[in-house]
Design a protein around this motif. Structure first.
Motif, PDB file in Angstrom:
ATOM      1  N   PHE A   1      12.400   7.944   5.486  1.00  0.00           N
ATOM      2  CA  PHE A   1      11.034   8.465   5.547  1.00  0.00           C
ATOM      3  C   PHE A   1       9.958   7.422   5.246  1.00  0.00           C
ATOM      4  O   PHE A   1       8.782   7.764   5.165  1.00  0.00           O
ATOM      5  N   SER A   2      10.338   6.160   5.073  1.00  0.00           N
ATOM      6  CA  SER A   2       9.376   5.157   4.607  1.00  0.00           C
ATOM      7  C   SER A   2       9.259   3.958   5.537  1.00  0.00           C
ATOM      8  O   SER A   2       8.830   2.884   5.116  1.00  0.00           O
ATOM      9  N   GLY A   3       9.631   4.136   6.785  1.00  0.00           N
ATOM     10  CA  GLY A   3       9.490   3.051   7.742  1.00  0.00           C
ATOM     11  C   GLY A   3      10.702   2.142   7.783  1.00  0.00           C
ATOM     12  O   GLY A   3      11.657   2.297   7.027  1.00  0.00           O
ATOM     13  N   ARG A   4      10.649   1.165   8.681  1.00  0.00           N
ATOM     14  CA  ARG A   4      11.799   0.293   8.914  1.00  0.00           C
ATOM     15  C   ARG A   4      12.039  -0.687   7.780  1.00  0.00           C
ATOM     16  O   ARG A   4      13.180  -1.062   7.502  1.00  0.00           O
ATOM     17  N   ASP A   5      10.995  -1.157   7.155  1.00  0.00           N
ATOM     18  CA  ASP A   5      11.137  -2.121   6.058  1.00  0.00           C
ATOM     19  C   ASP A   5      10.163  -1.739   4.957  1.00  0.00           C
ATOM     20  O   ASP A   5       9.107  -2.354   4.782  1.00  0.00           O
TER      21      ASP A   5
ATOM     22  N   ASN B   1       9.215   6.213  -3.728  1.00  0.00           N
ATOM     23  CA  ASN B   1       8.293   6.493  -2.618  1.00  0.00           C
ATOM     24  C   ASN B   1       7.267   5.377  -2.514  1.00  0.00           C
ATOM     25  O   ASN B   1       6.206   5.445  -3.125  1.00  0.00           O
ATOM     26  N   PRO B   2       7.553   4.339  -1.722  1.00  0.00           N
ATOM     27  CA  PRO B   2       6.680   3.170  -1.682  1.00  0.00           C
ATOM     28  C   PRO B   2       5.361   3.446  -0.983  1.00  0.00           C
ATOM     29  O   PRO B   2       5.261   4.348  -0.139  1.00  0.00           O
ATOM     30  N   PHE B   3       4.360   2.676  -1.333  1.00  0.00           N
ATOM     31  CA  PHE B   3       3.064   2.796  -0.669  1.00  0.00           C
ATOM     32  C   PHE B   3       3.170   2.292   0.764  1.00  0.00           C
ATOM     33  O   PHE B   3       3.836   1.298   1.050  1.00  0.00           O
ATOM     34  N   SER B   4       2.489   2.973   1.659  1.00  0.00           N
ATOM     35  CA  SER B   4       2.318   2.490   3.032  1.00  0.00           C
ATOM     36  C   SER B   4       0.929   2.886   3.496  1.00  0.00           C
ATOM     37  O   SER B   4       0.369   3.881   3.035  1.00  0.00           O
TER      38      SER B   4
ATOM     39  N   LEU C   1       5.416  -2.393   1.300  1.00  0.00           N
ATOM     40  CA  LEU C   1       4.916  -2.285  -0.077  1.00  0.00           C
ATOM     41  C   LEU C   1       4.300  -3.608  -0.525  1.00  0.00           C
ATOM     42  O   LEU C   1       3.171  -3.648  -1.023  1.00  0.00           O
ATOM     43  N   ARG C   2       5.026  -4.690  -0.327  1.00  0.00           N
ATOM     44  CA  ARG C   2       4.552  -5.996  -0.782  1.00  0.00           C
ATOM     45  C   ARG C   2       3.286  -6.433  -0.044  1.00  0.00           C
ATOM     46  O   ARG C   2       2.427  -7.108  -0.614  1.00  0.00           O
ATOM     47  N   ALA C   3       3.158  -6.029   1.209  1.00  0.00           N
ATOM     48  CA  ALA C   3       1.994  -6.435   2.001  1.00  0.00           C
ATOM     49  C   ALA C   3       0.737  -5.659   1.633  1.00  0.00           C
ATOM     50  O   ALA C   3      -0.376  -6.115   1.932  1.00  0.00           O
ATOM     51  N   ASN C   4       0.897  -4.512   0.985  1.00  0.00           N
ATOM     52  CA  ASN C   4      -0.251  -3.638   0.760  1.00  0.00           C
ATOM     53  C   ASN C   4      -0.543  -3.352  -0.710  1.00  0.00           C
ATOM     54  O   ASN C   4      -1.508  -2.645  -1.004  1.00  0.00           O
TER      55      ASN C   4
ATOM     56  N   VAL D   1       9.910  -5.054  -8.715  1.00  0.00           N
ATOM     57  CA  VAL D   1      10.636  -4.149  -7.839  1.00  0.00           C
ATOM     58  C   VAL D   1      12.080  -4.127  -8.315  1.00  0.00           C
ATOM     59  O   VAL D   1      12.723  -5.178  -8.412  1.00  0.00           O
ATOM     60  N   VAL D   2      12.584  -2.934  -8.624  1.00  0.00           N
ATOM     61  CA  VAL D   2      13.921  -2.788  -9.186  1.00  0.00           C
ATOM     62  C   VAL D   2      14.712  -1.790  -8.350  1.00  0.00           C
ATOM     63  O   VAL D   2      14.223  -0.698  -8.042  1.00  0.00           O
ATOM     64  N   GLU D   3      15.934  -2.161  -7.996  1.00  0.00           N
ATOM     65  CA  GLU D   3      16.858  -1.244  -7.332  1.00  0.00           C
ATOM     66  C   GLU D   3      17.909  -0.790  -8.334  1.00  0.00           C
ATOM     67  O   GLU D   3      18.471  -1.591  -9.071  1.00  0.00           O
TER      68      GLU D   3
END
Length: 327
Positions: A271-275, A125-128, A280-283, A290-292
């Motif tokens: 649920f987390s936007g288009r990109d 669940n990334p920050f936005s 996440l990286r911008a904020n 970052v791991v997938e």
């Protein structure tokens, strides 16, 4: 290294905490429909690596109090519980790990009280940034076109009754549907007006490759006792959370941050936007990793426990962590 259980009086509620190990505190925050037990693999691994692993049942869940009133389920209220837990163990700061609602919780904690956060490790669940309108303004439009659990959960008593009528069946279906073994967004192919059990797939029989029958029974037992209203109240507080975070509309996360996600996670997809990674990286100012995890879904800490444990332990070892000497 024994797993222990105790009750912490936060000044507002009585909160059940599972705890294992000694050393710098690492606090695990679960989501819906979970309990502390969702982290049992991580508690053992983190404790074995030399840390003090703590996993509370967040308010409304498990053996923790479930107060009445939606104001009791805002992030602001639950952050009070986490700070009380820190005070209880005599620590100024901890590393916080979150998934699902627990992720939203630790993101907001890092904005409100960065001085109490040594680092965060967030799963799926990334920050936005705070949106310009309350969350319901977005999901209401979508729910006019197809079934959406966010909208369905809003009416008090409706989902509560449906899910409590068959906790075992619901939990099997929702855990399976959220995993990398199913494509959760297929539930959106159903029209509005249905119940959650109408749109969730049938789950394969236990055991699964990543969840034993005994583990599943442990999770089911709590919800058979408590029902789901406490957890559903977190959904019903989403707009209130938005109202309470106006002062943080343009804030960025400054604490050291580690992020892991499953390749097939529905939150990342829908649920987390288009990109979500670019956002996440911008904020997040101090984003360190970052791991997938290939083929994993939303319950990545169960589905790929070894990978998540390795990610967490490596993150912890990379930090300069010193246990407080305060009482």
């Amino acid at each position: 290294m024994e797993l222990t259980h105790r009750i912490v009086d936060t000044g507002d509620i009585r909160m059940h905490v599972a705890e294992q190990g000694e050393g710098y505190p690492v606090i695990f925050c679960h989501g819906f429909p979970h309990t502390w037990f969702m982290w049992h693999n991580q508690l053992e691994a983190v404790a074995a690596a030399g840390y003090r692993a703590l996993a509370p049942d967040l308010r409304g869940y498990g053996r923790t109090d479930a107060p009445a009133g939606l104001e009791s389920y805002t992030n602001e209220a639950v952050i009070g519980d986490l700070l009380a837990l820190l005070d209880d163990i005599g620590e100024q700061r901890a590393v916080f790990v979150g998934l699902d609602f627990g992720a939203q919780l630790v993101w907001e904690l890092s904005l409100r009280h960065p001085e109490r956060v040594a680092a965060v490790a967030v799963l799926n669940n990334p920050f936005s940034p705070r949106p310009p309108r309350p969350p319901s303004a977005f999901w209401t439009k979508a729910a006019d076109r197809h079934f959406l659990h966010l909208a369905y959960f809003q009416e008090p008593g409706v989902a509560d009754a449906e899910l409590a009528a068959d906790p075992r069946g619901f939990l099997a279906r929702v855990y399976y549907s959220l995993s990398g073994d199913y494509h959760y967004l297929d539930t959106w192919k159903n029209p509005p007006g249905l119940g959650y059990l109408d749109v969730l797939p049938e789950a394969p029989p236990m055991p699964w490759s990543w969840l034993s029958e005994a583990e599943f029974d442990t999770l089911v037992a709590d919800f058979e006792r408590t029902g789901f209203t406490g957890g559903l109240n977190w959904y019903r507080s989403l707009d209130r959370n938005w109202e309470l975070t106006e002062a943080y509309a343009d804030a960025k996360v400054t604490v050291p941050t580690f992020f892991l996600y499953g390749e097939n996670d529905p939150d990342m997809e829908g649920f987390s936007g288009r990109d979500p990674l670019a956002t996440l990286r911008a904020n997040v100012v101090d984003l360190r990793e970052v791991v997938e995890i290939p083929k994993a879904g939303h319950l990545v800490q169960l589905e790929r426990a070894d990978a998540v444990n390795g990610f967490l332990i490596n993150a912890l070892k990379s930090l300069d962590l010193t246990v407080s000497t305060s009482a």
